[in-house]
Design a protein around this motif. Structure first.
Motif, PDB file in Angstrom:
ATOM      1  N   TRP A 125      -1.099   0.422   6.147  1.00 23.55           N
ATOM      2  CA  TRP A 125       0.327   0.247   6.405  1.00 23.55           C
ATOM      3  C   TRP A 125       0.756   0.969   7.689  1.00 23.55           C
ATOM      4  O   TRP A 125       1.705   0.533   8.356  1.00 23.55           O
ATOM      5  CB  TRP A 125       1.162   0.722   5.206  1.00 23.55           C
ATOM      6  CG  TRP A 125       1.037   2.173   4.831  1.00 23.55           C
ATOM      7  CD1 TRP A 125       0.165   2.710   3.947  1.00 23.55           C
ATOM      8  CD2 TRP A 125       1.833   3.272   5.338  1.00 23.55           C
ATOM      9  NE1 TRP A 125       0.350   4.076   3.853  1.00 23.55           N
ATOM     10  CE2 TRP A 125       1.367   4.442   4.695  1.00 23.55           C
ATOM     11  CE3 TRP A 125       2.879   3.368   6.246  1.00 23.55           C
ATOM     12  CZ2 TRP A 125       1.920   5.699   4.945  1.00 23.55           C
ATOM     13  CZ3 TRP A 125       3.436   4.622   6.503  1.00 23.55           C
ATOM     14  CH2 TRP A 125       2.962   5.754   5.856  1.00 23.55           C
TER      15      TRP A 125
ATOM     16  N   GLU B 226       0.728   4.723  -2.320  1.00 23.36           N
ATOM     17  CA  GLU B 226       0.183   5.907  -1.655  1.00 23.36           C
ATOM     18  C   GLU B 226       1.186   7.055  -1.600  1.00 23.36           C
ATOM     19  O   GLU B 226       0.810   8.230  -1.737  1.00 23.36           O
ATOM     20  CB  GLU B 226      -0.240   5.519  -0.233  1.00 23.36           C
ATOM     21  CG  GLU B 226      -1.050   6.584   0.484  1.00 23.36           C
ATOM     22  CD  GLU B 226      -1.602   6.064   1.795  1.00 23.36           C
ATOM     23  OE1 GLU B 226      -1.381   6.729   2.832  1.00 23.36           O
ATOM     24  OE2 GLU B 226      -2.246   4.992   1.796  1.00 23.36           O
TER      25      GLU B 226
ATOM     26  N   GLN C 238       0.824  -1.218   0.000  1.00 23.73           N
ATOM     27  CA  GLN C 238       0.000   0.000   0.000  1.00 23.73           C
ATOM     28  C   GLN C 238       0.854   1.262   0.000  1.00 23.73           C
ATOM     29  O   GLN C 238       0.555   2.228  -0.696  1.00 23.73           O
ATOM     30  CB  GLN C 238      -0.902   0.025   1.241  1.00 23.73           C
ATOM     31  CG  GLN C 238      -1.997  -1.016   1.269  1.00 23.73           C
ATOM     32  CD  GLN C 238      -2.853  -0.899   2.519  1.00 23.73           C
ATOM     33  OE1 GLN C 238      -2.649  -0.028   3.368  1.00 23.73           O
ATOM     34  NE2 GLN C 238      -3.833  -1.784   2.642  1.00 23.73           N
TER      35      GLN C 238
ATOM     36  N   ASP D  64      -4.542  -8.085  -0.444  1.00 23.17           N
ATOM     37  CA  ASP D  64      -3.369  -8.002   0.433  1.00 23.17           C
ATOM     38  C   ASP D  64      -3.336  -9.176   1.406  1.00 23.17           C
ATOM     39  O   ASP D  64      -2.272  -9.723   1.699  1.00 23.17           O
ATOM     40  CB  ASP D  64      -3.389  -6.681   1.211  1.00 23.17           C
ATOM     41  CG  ASP D  64      -3.175  -5.476   0.301  1.00 23.17           C
ATOM     42  OD1 ASP D  64      -2.594  -5.655  -0.789  1.00 23.17           O
ATOM     43  OD2 ASP D  64      -3.594  -4.369   0.682  1.00 23.17           O
TER      44      ASP D  64
ATOM     45  N   HIS E 225      -7.224  -0.451   6.692  1.00 26.04           N
ATOM     46  CA  HIS E 225      -7.068   0.809   5.946  1.00 26.04           C
ATOM     47  C   HIS E 225      -8.290   1.723   6.139  1.00 26.04           C
ATOM     48  O   HIS E 225      -9.428   1.326   5.909  1.00 26.04           O
ATOM     49  CB  HIS E 225      -6.906   0.499   4.458  1.00 26.04           C
ATOM     50  CG  HIS E 225      -6.511   1.684   3.637  1.00 26.04           C
ATOM     51  ND1 HIS E 225      -5.232   2.180   3.614  1.00 26.04           N
ATOM     52  CD2 HIS E 225      -7.238   2.484   2.816  1.00 26.04           C
ATOM     53  CE1 HIS E 225      -5.186   3.216   2.812  1.00 26.04           C
ATOM     54  NE2 HIS E 225      -6.393   3.431   2.318  1.00 26.04           N
TER      55      HIS E 225
ATOM     56  N   SER F  24      -3.895   4.821   7.351  1.00 25.47           N
ATOM     57  CA  SER F  24      -3.795   3.817   6.296  1.00 25.47           C
ATOM     58  C   SER F  24      -3.492   2.457   6.918  1.00 25.47           C
ATOM     59  O   SER F  24      -2.986   2.364   8.045  1.00 25.47           O
ATOM     60  CB  SER F  24      -2.687   4.187   5.311  1.00 25.47           C
ATOM     61  OG  SER F  24      -2.979   5.412   4.667  1.00 25.47           O
TER      62      SER F  24
END
Length: 447
Positions: free
Chosen positions: A194, A64, A60, A295, A186, A192
């Motif tokens: 991550w 991003e 991600q 993911d 997310h 987010s």
């Protein structure tokens, strides 16, 4: 009574002193295995998870933040520059202040930095935080390797190291599903996926650092769970084991640095780590290249190669200890790892690629037990502390070179095949270099 000597019994039918002392030492080692190895295993699992989770975050984060493949590869590898710079000083500090205090400091500081990764906003901040994370974690792994020599004689070290380092393989098993699930958060609380990954996988390091202060003894002398007789018998066995080496060992840091075996071991480890992290950091994206998956699905598939890696580590470490042989075990595993990578580069089938990567992982991880049992065969005292850190420091520069080179090749060729071929070549060189190391001879135990 003609058979008293053979039966190791005295005139009263009790064990002779030597036999009783051996039993006490065995009991102490058994306690050390049960109390130390599972805890150290958990610590390394947390450490390795924080080191490799950037590969899953990239699914991600790169999109991003607009990070290119070469930028990501460089940032992932910059961890090892910071790690290598502070490696030797950190291990020398550990020998001086004790394992408990220093390992706790390492874990708490790297946990804080790992969580701070949520502040990455572009290439510059990504580079800076990965470098600082390496500085914070420096000394943990070589410190634990040195710590294991305080407890286990040479004939048991490959198995102890392999059991401890199995955490690196199982971290891959855990990291895939867990990181994949965290990426699904997310948007929660405006963060987010991550970012949630870095927060929730960094926090356990801080908790474990506090637990180290309460649980980990500096050595046998400080272990309240050892009886006095067990402690003395273990210390005597360890001292006797150190005197068995017929090859002259180095004791000072200067002697260690001038020891050619230390530099060969450093190059061997560089070659192994080059392949190790070239695979580890890029595995999620390699699996994504097989076809569109979620993911979480990528995380689940990425766990498969590490299952075989964990089994290989334990099996090879035990076989190396039972035989007392290190070099051929290491070289054989390196060859298996190279063959797996070459097969993965040659095939276009996702199923065959995943199988080949699993073979590669088993070979690469299988090298660790015999490898880390070798430095104590040449070194002791301050030389062991400094040289283990030096070997790990130089070797881990392969963790900088491997991911970066794979990223550059991928960006230039739009394929991971070229990078896997280079990693395979590195493993072959490492295996050949291992065979040039001298074989330490050990005298027959006079007792």
């Amino acid at each position: 009574m003609p058979h008293l000597e053979q039966n190791n019994l005295d005139a009263h039918g009790r064990p002779r002193d030597g036999d009783a002392e051996s039993r006490l030492a065995d009991a102490a080692l058994s306690k050390a295995r049960r109390r130390l190895l599972p805890f150290l295993f958990v610590l390394y699992l947390v450490a390795y998870l924080d080191r490799i989770n950037v590969g899953f975050a990239s699914l991600q984060m790169n999109r991003e933040l607009g990070l290119t493949e070469s930028v990501f590869g460089l940032g992932a590898g910059l961890f090892f520059l910071g790690y290598s710079i502070f490696e030797v000083p950190s291990n020398l500090i550990l020998e001086r202040v004790g394992a408990r205090l220093w390992i706790a400091r390492i874990m708490i500081s790297w946990g804080i930095v790992a969580m701070a990764m949520i502040a990455v906003r572009g290439a510059a901040s990504f580079f800076a935080l990965r470098f600082v994370l390496g500085l914070a974690e420096a000394g943990f792994f070589p410190g634990v390797i040195l710590y294991l020599t305080f407890w286990f004689p040479a004939r048991e070290q490959a198995r102890a190291v392999a059991l401890f380092m199995t955490a690196t393989a199982l971290a891959g098993v855990v990291a895939g599903p867990v990181s994949g699930a965290l990426l699904e958060l997310h948007g929660l609380a405006g963060l987010s996926g991550w970012q949630w990954l870095f927060i929730l996988e960094g926090a356990p390091a801080v908790v474990c650092g506090v637990l180290v202060l309460r649980i980990l003894p500096d050595g046998p002398n400080n272990a309240v769970w050892l009886e006095v007789g067990e402690r003395d018998a273990l210390l005597k066995r360890l001292e006797h084991d150190r005197r068995l080496g017929t090859q002259k060992r180095s004791h000072s840091l200067v002697e260690a640095i001038s020891n050619s075996s230390v530099w060969i071991l450093s190059l061997v480890y560089f070659a192994i780590v080059f392949g190790l992290y070239g695979v580890t950091f890029w595995l999620p994206q390699i699996i994504r290249s097989f076809g569109e998956r979620s993911d979480f699905g990528i995380g689940m598939l990425s766990a498969i190669p590490f299952v075989g890696a964990a089994l290989a580590m334990v099996f090879v470490g035990r076989a190396s200890d039972l035989s007392g042989e290190r070099r051929w075990h290491l070289a054989g595993c390196a060859a298996v790892g190279a063959a797996g990578l070459m097969l993965a580069a040659a095939t276009r089938s996702p199923l065959l690629s995943l199988g080949a990567l699993s073979i590669a992982a088993a070979g690469i991880w299988g090298t660790f037990g015999p490898f880390w049992a070798m430095p104590p065969e040449f070194l002791s005292g301050t030389a062991a502390a400094g040289s283990i850190a030096l070997i790990n420091s130089i070797g881990n520069l392969g963790g900088f070179a491997g991911p970066y080179l794979v990223g550059v090749v991928k960006q230039a060729t739009h394929s991971f095949a070229g990078g896997m071929i280079v990693m395979a070549a590195s493993l072959v060189v490492g295996g050949v270099l291992a065979l040039t190391l001298p074989v330490p001879l050990r005298e027959t135990d006079p007792s």
